[in-house]
Design a protein around this motif. Structure first.
Motif, PDB file in Angstrom:
ATOM      1  N   ARG A 154      58.932  45.150  35.988  1.00  0.00           N
ATOM      2  CA  ARG A 154      58.713  46.265  34.960  1.00  0.00           C
ATOM      3  C   ARG A 154      58.288  45.659  33.600  1.00  0.00           C
ATOM      4  O   ARG A 154      58.852  45.320  32.859  1.00  0.00           O
ATOM      5  N   LEU A 155      56.918  45.699  33.270  1.00  0.00           N
ATOM      6  CA  LEU A 155      56.479  45.237  32.025  1.00  0.00           C
ATOM      7  C   LEU A 155      55.515  46.016  31.464  1.00  0.00           C
ATOM      8  O   LEU A 155      54.810  46.843  31.951  1.00  0.00           O
ATOM      9  N   ARG A 156      55.363  46.178  30.233  1.00  0.00           N
ATOM     10  CA  ARG A 156      54.425  47.332  29.318  1.00  0.00           C
ATOM     11  C   ARG A 156      53.608  46.157  28.617  1.00  0.00           C
ATOM     12  O   ARG A 156      53.973  45.423  27.766  1.00  0.00           O
ATOM     13  N   VAL A 157      52.172  46.243  28.829  1.00  0.00           N
ATOM     14  CA  VAL A 157      51.383  45.573  27.913  1.00  0.00           C
ATOM     15  C   VAL A 157      51.329  46.064  26.446  1.00  0.00           C
ATOM     16  O   VAL A 157      51.405  47.162  26.264  1.00  0.00           O
ATOM     17  N   HIS A 158      51.333  45.127  25.789  1.00  0.00           N
ATOM     18  CA  HIS A 158      51.335  45.390  24.234  1.00  0.00           C
ATOM     19  C   HIS A 158      49.758  46.040  23.703  1.00  0.00           C
ATOM     20  O   HIS A 158      48.892  45.144  23.704  1.00  0.00           O
ATOM     21  N   ALA A 159      49.771  47.280  23.530  1.00  0.00           N
ATOM     22  CA  ALA A 159      48.664  47.782  22.895  1.00  0.00           C
ATOM     23  C   ALA A 159      48.483  47.740  21.699  1.00  0.00           C
ATOM     24  O   ALA A 159      49.029  48.545  20.657  1.00  0.00           O
ATOM     25  N   TYR A 193      44.132  38.260  26.723  1.00  0.00           N
ATOM     26  CA  TYR A 193      43.837  38.308  28.170  1.00  0.00           C
ATOM     27  C   TYR A 193      45.304  38.643  28.808  1.00  0.00           C
ATOM     28  O   TYR A 193      46.305  37.831  28.546  1.00  0.00           O
ATOM     29  N   VAL A 194      45.477  39.595  29.714  1.00  0.00           N
ATOM     30  CA  VAL A 194      46.559  39.714  30.574  1.00  0.00           C
ATOM     31  C   VAL A 194      46.305  39.552  31.992  1.00  0.00           C
ATOM     32  O   VAL A 194      45.290  40.416  32.382  1.00  0.00           O
ATOM     33  N   THR A 195      46.761  39.013  32.738  1.00  0.00           N
ATOM     34  CA  THR A 195      46.698  38.585  34.165  1.00  0.00           C
ATOM     35  C   THR A 195      47.795  38.540  34.810  1.00  0.00           C
ATOM     36  O   THR A 195      48.622  37.879  34.389  1.00  0.00           O
ATOM     37  N   SER A 196      47.996  39.492  35.946  1.00  0.00           N
ATOM     38  CA  SER A 196      49.370  39.456  36.626  1.00  0.00           C
ATOM     39  C   SER A 196      49.164  39.949  38.091  1.00  0.00           C
ATOM     40  O   SER A 196      47.965  40.097  38.640  1.00  0.00           O
ATOM     41  N   ASP A 197      50.166  39.648  38.709  1.00  0.00           N
ATOM     42  CA  ASP A 197      50.310  40.065  40.335  1.00  0.00           C
ATOM     43  C   ASP A 197      49.831  41.604  40.462  1.00  0.00           C
ATOM     44  O   ASP A 197      49.298  42.019  41.342  1.00  0.00           O
ATOM     45  N   GLN A 198      49.999  42.325  39.568  1.00  0.00           N
ATOM     46  CA  GLN A 198      49.649  43.875  39.611  1.00  0.00           C
ATOM     47  C   GLN A 198      48.055  44.009  39.291  1.00  0.00           C
ATOM     48  O   GLN A 198      47.701  45.059  39.267  1.00  0.00           O
ATOM     49  N   GLY A 199      47.413  43.079  38.702  1.00  0.00           N
ATOM     50  CA  GLY A 199      45.991  43.101  38.564  1.00  0.00           C
ATOM     51  C   GLY A 199      45.806  42.935  36.799  1.00  0.00           C
ATOM     52  O   GLY A 199      46.850  42.622  36.258  1.00  0.00           O
ATOM     53  N   ASP A 200      44.742  42.525  36.684  1.00  0.00           N
ATOM     54  CA  ASP A 200      44.404  42.343  35.150  1.00  0.00           C
ATOM     55  C   ASP A 200      44.173  43.534  34.154  1.00  0.00           C
ATOM     56  O   ASP A 200      43.849  44.476  34.715  1.00  0.00           O
ATOM     57  N   VAL A 201      44.575  43.524  33.016  1.00  0.00           N
ATOM     58  CA  VAL A 201      44.526  44.549  32.054  1.00  0.00           C
ATOM     59  C   VAL A 201      43.471  44.064  31.176  1.00  0.00           C
ATOM     60  O   VAL A 201      43.461  42.855  30.385  1.00  0.00           O
ATOM     61  N   ARG A 202      42.434  44.863  30.790  1.00  0.00           N
ATOM     62  CA  ARG A 202      41.506  44.747  29.598  1.00  0.00           C
ATOM     63  C   ARG A 202      41.931  45.262  28.499  1.00  0.00           C
ATOM     64  O   ARG A 202      41.793  46.483  28.409  1.00  0.00           O
ATOM     65  N   LEU A 203      42.136  44.373  27.528  1.00  0.00           N
ATOM     66  CA  LEU A 203      42.439  44.641  25.949  1.00  0.00           C
ATOM     67  C   LEU A 203      40.995  44.491  25.289  1.00  0.00           C
ATOM     68  O   LEU A 203      40.276  43.767  25.549  1.00  0.00           O
ATOM     69  N   PRO A 204      40.677  45.533  24.444  1.00  0.00           N
ATOM     70  CA  PRO A 204      39.390  45.594  23.616  1.00  0.00           C
ATOM     71  C   PRO A 204      39.485  44.053  22.865  1.00  0.00           C
ATOM     72  O   PRO A 204      40.458  43.646  22.065  1.00  0.00           O
ATOM     73  N   THR A 205      38.143  43.627  22.703  1.00  0.00           N
ATOM     74  CA  THR A 205      38.319  42.207  21.705  1.00  0.00           C
ATOM     75  C   THR A 205      37.950  42.832  20.287  1.00  0.00           C
ATOM     76  O   THR A 205      38.424  41.897  19.375  1.00  0.00           O
ATOM     77  N   LEU A 206      37.194  43.849  20.332  1.00  0.00           N
ATOM     78  CA  LEU A 206      37.074  44.501  18.766  1.00  0.00           C
ATOM     79  C   LEU A 206      37.484  45.808  18.772  1.00  0.00           C
ATOM     80  O   LEU A 206      37.029  46.609  19.383  1.00  0.00           O
TER      81      LEU A 206
END
Length: 244
Positions: free
Chosen positions: A173-178, A205-218
């Motif tokens: 159970r993880l939450r990506v830092h927006a 860059y966020v890569t995990s077993d649950q899939g990749d998360v795309r965060l904006p570069t700009l």
């Protein structure tokens, strides 16, 4: 020869190269945020001394800065110190004379454990200190063109972060830092006095077993449009770098 991004124009060029899904307007696209993006991509943004850039055509002033997530011991950043040492080694080898106008993109190993080399509390602290420092000069920046909008261009060299649920939470159970919606960071931007912010984060860059998360570069943020209700609050003690 110099280290990469010591010239603010290089930060502008990196921002200008972002296209498509790499760019996000937060919380929404406005005339001001679109104007800032067009300025970064265009040919009318002229370099000056203070603030760093002016765009007479689009009536914008832009001040650039760099933040990171390195822990500092006695105000010493081990990563920056290693980068400076690498530059000296290149110069001593005579390469600086062969390529005097080159920039060095140093990938330095600080020698520190990951949780010290990339640390969320240090990230927020450094972000706050750097933005607050430039905020103290906002009135001086605006005196150059009193009726222009003022933008901060932030090169964020930090890694991506994940929030865990702590010692008693399941590891999956993880939450990506927006980062662009984080209440703590937005509060710093709100009080800065800038009208708009171009937040450049090329290392998220966020890569995990649950899939990749795309965060904006700009991320282009119109500060006047920040919605308190949409902010996200994170627990700094539960934040882990994706480099860990």
């Amino acid at each position: 020869m110099r280290l990469q991004y010591k010239d603010e124009r290089e930060i502008v060029d990196l921002a200008a190269s972002q296209v498509g899904r790499e760019v996000r307007f937060y919380p929404k696209k406005t005339d001001l945020s679109r104007r800032l993006l067009d300025s970064l991509r265009g040919h009318t943004l002229a370099q000056r001394e203070r603030p760093d850039f002016e765009d007479l055509q689009r009536r914008l002033l832009v001040e650039a800065m760099i933040v990171d997530d390195h822990a500092r011991s006695n105000r010493v950043d081990a990563t920056r110190a290693r980068e400076a040492a690498m530059l000296r080694e290149v110069e001593q080898a005579g390469l600086a004379e062969l390529f005097p106008n080159a920039t060095l993109a140093a990938i330095a190993d600080s020698g520190l454990p990951t949780d010290q080399d990339h640390n969320f509390v240090a990230y927020l602290r450094h972000f706050t200190r750097v933005v607050d420092k430039h905020a103290r000069s906002v009135n001086a920046y605006r005196e150059v063109h009193p009726h222009f909008d003022l933008a901060f261009l932030i090169l964020d060299e930090s890694t991506a972060y994940l929030e865990t649920l702590g010692a008693f939470g399941p590891e999956h159970r993880l939450r990506v830092h927006a980062f662009f919606a984080d209440d703590a960071f937005l509060s710093v931007l709100e009080r800065s006095g800038a009208d708009c912010v171009a937040w450049l984060a090329p290392n998220k860059y966020v890569t995990s077993d649950q899939g990749d998360v795309r965060l904006p570069t700009l991320t282009i943020i119109d500060v006047s449009e920040i919605d308190f209700r949409a902010r996200i609050r994170y627990n700094p003690s539960h934040m882990k770098s994706t480099e860990a």
